[in-house]
Design a protein around this motif. Structure first.
Motif, PDB file in Angstrom:
ATOM      1  N   GLU A 206       0.810  -1.216   0.000  1.00 19.01           N
ATOM      2  CA  GLU A 206       0.000   0.000   0.000  1.00 19.01           C
ATOM      3  C   GLU A 206       0.846   1.271   0.000  1.00 19.01           C
ATOM      4  N   GLU A 323      -6.950   2.454 -10.207  1.00 21.11           N
ATOM      5  CA  GLU A 323      -6.969   2.371  -8.742  1.00 21.11           C
ATOM      6  C   GLU A 323      -6.704   3.739  -8.098  1.00 21.11           C
ATOM      7  N   GLU A 327      -9.221   5.377  -5.361  1.00 20.70           N
ATOM      8  CA  GLU A 327      -8.761   5.764  -4.030  1.00 20.70           C
ATOM      9  C   GLU A 327      -8.978   7.250  -3.756  1.00 20.70           C
ATOM     10  N   TYR A 367      -1.591  -4.900 -11.090  1.00 24.63           N
ATOM     11  CA  TYR A 367      -0.991  -4.914  -9.759  1.00 24.63           C
ATOM     12  C   TYR A 367       0.521  -4.842  -9.903  1.00 24.63           C
ATOM     13  N   VAL A 393      -5.846  -5.133  -9.946  1.00 26.15           N
ATOM     14  CA  VAL A 393      -6.174  -4.604  -8.621  1.00 26.15           C
ATOM     15  C   VAL A 393      -7.684  -4.483  -8.449  1.00 26.15           C
ATOM     16  N   ARG A 395     -10.508  -2.937  -5.418  1.00 26.46           N
ATOM     17  CA  ARG A 395     -10.568  -2.013  -4.281  1.00 26.46           C
ATOM     18  C   ARG A 395     -11.903  -2.141  -3.556  1.00 26.46           C
ATOM     19  N   THR A 409      -6.655   2.717   1.002  1.00 29.76           N
ATOM     20  CA  THR A 409      -5.414   2.362   0.299  1.00 29.76           C
ATOM     21  C   THR A 409      -5.267   0.865   0.046  1.00 29.76           C
ATOM     22  N   ARG A 411      -5.064  -2.676  -1.354  1.00 27.62           N
ATOM     23  CA  ARG A 411      -4.903  -3.170  -2.721  1.00 27.62           C
ATOM     24  C   ARG A 411      -5.100  -4.691  -2.738  1.00 27.62           C
ATOM     25  N   PHE A 413      -5.824  -8.119  -5.044  1.00 34.72           N
ATOM     26  CA  PHE A 413      -5.381  -8.452  -6.402  1.00 34.72           C
ATOM     27  C   PHE A 413      -5.687  -9.910  -6.717  1.00 34.72           C
TER      28      PHE A 413
END
Length: 429
Positions: A206, A323, A327, A367, A393, A395, A409, A411, A413
């Protein structure tokens, strides 16, 4: 050197006890047979999850920091996952063949390790050991979600469709009318900072926090629903190659995808979806789950009107978000979705905006390591960094994620073809 913050040890002890107890509670109602079978190479038996998380604490905390030998050194071969530096491992696709040690032996081992961990925390361990226990708690929470998703895949293989839990409020066969409104959160773009910067726990992947340039964009304020997915299906979404990436279309053809995983056509387009509370019709207002990143990408193209004549629910150049976009917007929103603690284990119908929970949101981001990322020394350094290839990725979190385990934050995957997780999507444009 004793830790300078004994309060931290006490807080960790309480969190650890609750987390370890929660893992065992998830097995309520399961038979020993339910807990040893493996339904596919990517899934693991329930017993293995209970054992692996115990091995983690014994190997990385009690051994090096408390000087305590393992309960049975031979079990390390069975219950190590992918930590090459920690020794040889039993092949992952064959975990379902390990009938011994039995479930009762694994539970006894867990209880023994729990007692040893509690005593160790009372002894005033150093900060390094406390950091590893913090990591171990987060690691076990991850495996709680995997336990549920792997168990769902297992139970779905049984033609009798056995349940994990009886149907509760909102999990019956009702199909309410109307879809929740789709709103958009506009962002002007520009230079933003993403990634974890503390305080609080985060996985190494992260960070470090760094700057990213974003063009102006908008992010949907809720995930895509089953009603919208049914429209995609009815409009030939699974039969239109122009909507799909090449690898995605190959997967559609090879696997025969016509709908999300766990959906079954009962005849004349009467779709049913298997849940851990039984099989029922998909609720048009609930987020669609168990779709791959390939499917999510194809839906976003369809929603943008790429397919001539499509009845797009969103339009205006819809796509999957990066991503960093996800975020940047979600960091300003509080969790409002359903998590595993609710005991539903299925996305809840939406009536408006929804952030975190329900389903993991696929993104368009591969990722990869953030600028300046460095793996930790030793076997623990294998936790995340070694998988930064061939994964996409996600979220947010899902209805199988423990409450408190998510943050802006985080992540997650998986490979782009993975479907057995509670994975869905929200659109960007």
């Amino acid at each position: 050197m004793p830790d300078a913050c004994p309060d931290r040890a006490a807080l960790l002890a309480a969190r650890l006890a609750a987390t370890r107890a929660r893992s065992v509670t998830l097995t309520d109602g399961l038979s020993a047979e339910d807990m040893v079978v493996q339904s596919m190479p990517d899934a693991s038996p329930v017993k293995w999850h209970l054992a692996h998380t115990t091995w983690f604490f014994e190997t990385f905390v009690l051994g090096p920091h408390a000087g305590q030998p393992p309960h049975d050194p031979a079990w390390a071969y069975l219950f190590n996952s992918y930590y090459v530096a920690a020794g040889d491992r039993h092949p992952r696709p064959r975990r379902g063949l390990v009938t011994r040690p039995g479930v009762a032996e694994v539970l006894d081992w867990r209880a023994q390790v729990d007692r040893r961990l509690a005593a160790f925390l009372e002894s005033g361990p150093a900060a390094e050991a406390l950091d590893l226990i913090d990591l171990g708690i987060a690691h076990e929470q991850q495996h709680q979600e995997l336990l549920l998703t792997d168990l769902k895949h297992l139970l779905a293989q049984n033609p009798l469709r056995y349940l994990l839990r009886p149907a509760g409020p909102g999990t019956d066969d009702r199909v309410p009318g109307g879809l929740p409104p789709l709103g958009w959160v506009e962002h002007p773009g520009g230079l933003v900072e993403v990634g974890h910067a503390g305080p609080g726990f985060a996985y190494d992947n992260e960070g470090p926090r760094h700057r990213v340039w974003l063009e102006p964009f908008a992010l949907a304020d809720r995930p895509v629903t089953c009603g919208e997915w049914l429209a995609f299906m009815a409009d030939g979404g699974y039969a239109t190659p122009s909507l799909w990436l090449s690898d995605g279309w190959a997967a559609v053809q090879a696997e025969g995808w016509r709908a999300p995983l766990y959906w079954r056509d009962a005849g004349d387009g009467d779709w049913r979806v298997f849940t851990l509370s039984g099989e029922r019709r998909p609720d048009p207002a609930e987020p669609v789950a168990h779709v791959s990143q390939y499917e999510a990408d194809a839906f976003a193209r369809w929603a943008a009107g790429v397919h001539a004549g499509s009845s797009s629910p969103a339009g205006l150049g819809t796509r999957l978000p990066t991503e960093a976009e996800w975020e940047t917007v979600a960091a300003l929103r509080a969790p409002s979705g359903t998590f595993a603690d609710a005991g539903r284990y299925h996305p809840a119908p939406l009536s408006g905006p929804s952030w975190y929970g329900e389903v993991w949101d696929w993104t368009a981001s591969a990722y990869l390591p953030y600028p300046g990322f460095r793996t930790a020394a030793g076997a623990v350094g294998e936790y995340n960094g070694k998988f930064m290839s061939g994964q996409m990725v996600l979220r947010g979190g899902s209805c199988a994620t423990p409450t408190g385990h998510v943050r802006p934050t985080y992540r997650n995957f998986f490979p782009p073809a993975a479907r057995w997780q509670f994975s869905g999507l929200r659109l960007a444009r």
